[in-house]
Design a protein around this motif. Structure first.
Motif, PDB file in Angstrom:
ATOM      1  N   ASP A 213       0.851  -1.186   0.000  1.00 36.50           N
ATOM      2  CA  ASP A 213       0.000   0.000   0.000  1.00 36.50           C
ATOM      3  C   ASP A 213       0.894   1.245   0.000  1.00 36.50           C
ATOM      4  O   ASP A 213       2.115   1.150  -0.120  1.00 36.50           O
ATOM      5  CB  ASP A 213      -0.956  -0.011   1.199  1.00 36.50           C
ATOM      6  N   HIS A 214       0.269   2.429   0.142  1.00 37.49           N
ATOM      7  CA  HIS A 214       1.031   3.685   0.128  1.00 37.49           C
ATOM      8  C   HIS A 214       2.104   3.714   1.216  1.00 37.49           C
ATOM      9  O   HIS A 214       3.200   4.229   1.000  1.00 37.49           O
ATOM     10  CB  HIS A 214       0.101   4.891   0.301  1.00 37.49           C
ATOM     11  N   GLU A 215       1.786   3.154   2.360  1.00 39.34           N
ATOM     12  CA  GLU A 215       2.746   3.150   3.467  1.00 39.34           C
ATOM     13  C   GLU A 215       3.982   2.310   3.112  1.00 39.34           C
ATOM     14  O   GLU A 215       5.111   2.713   3.378  1.00 39.34           O
ATOM     15  CB  GLU A 215       2.082   2.613   4.730  1.00 39.34           C
TER      16      GLU A 215
ATOM     17  N   LEU B 214       3.194  10.924  -1.357  1.00 44.43           N
ATOM     18  CA  LEU B 214       2.589   9.594  -1.204  1.00 44.43           C
ATOM     19  C   LEU B 214       1.988   9.450   0.200  1.00 44.43           C
ATOM     20  O   LEU B 214       0.887   8.915   0.355  1.00 44.43           O
ATOM     21  CB  LEU B 214       3.624   8.517  -1.454  1.00 44.43           C
ATOM     22  N   ILE B 215       2.702   9.924   1.201  1.00 47.36           N
ATOM     23  CA  ILE B 215       2.169   9.880   2.573  1.00 47.36           C
ATOM     24  C   ILE B 215       0.900  10.713   2.668  1.00 47.36           C
ATOM     25  O   ILE B 215      -0.089  10.299   3.277  1.00 47.36           O
ATOM     26  CB  ILE B 215       3.250  10.343   3.576  1.00 47.36           C
TER      27      ILE B 215
ATOM     28  N   GLY C 254      -1.944   8.864   1.063  1.00 50.76           N
ATOM     29  CA  GLY C 254      -2.435   7.775   1.912  1.00 50.76           C
ATOM     30  C   GLY C 254      -3.235   8.271   3.100  1.00 50.76           C
ATOM     31  O   GLY C 254      -4.119   7.591   3.605  1.00 50.76           O
TER      32      GLY C 254
END
Length: 105
Positions: free
Chosen positions: A29-31, A99-100, A103
């Motif tokens: 996932d994004h993380e 990205l963070i 998310g």
């Protein structure tokens, strides 16, 4: 290519494969992707990130070549080290931050 260099390249390939799996695996996932980007370039701990280590290696090679009389070669290597560290690294840092944020939304 010497056996030591071939071994080092194989280890790097294995490490990159592991990072790829973490970022692109079925459950990534994004993380996970942000964590891989941070492993590649960590603005807070640059010397421990992949790009930081590559930049440091290039700089060290440049110093050794300069000691052997290759100042022109050193300049090219230093420019490559700076590009890896500054240009590529900062772009990855911006991508990781975005990205963070993506998310979190």
């Amino acid at each position: 290519m010497s056996a030591d260099i071939a071994t080092a390249v194989a280890a790097i390939r294995l490490g990159l494969h592991s990072l790829r799996e973490n970022a692109l695996g079925d459950t990534a996932d994004h993380e996970d992707q942000a964590a891989v980007l941070q492993a590649l370039y960590n603005d807070r701990d640059q010397s421990r990130s992949v790009l930081g280590m590559i930049s440091d290696l290039l700089t060290d090679i440049g110093v050794r070549i300069e000691d052997q009389g290759g100042e022109d070669i050193t300049e090219a290597i230093d420019e490559a080290a700076a590009y890896v560290h500054d240009s590529a690294g900062q772009r990855l840092e911006r991508a990781r931050a975005a990205l963070i944020a993506l998310g979190a939304s």
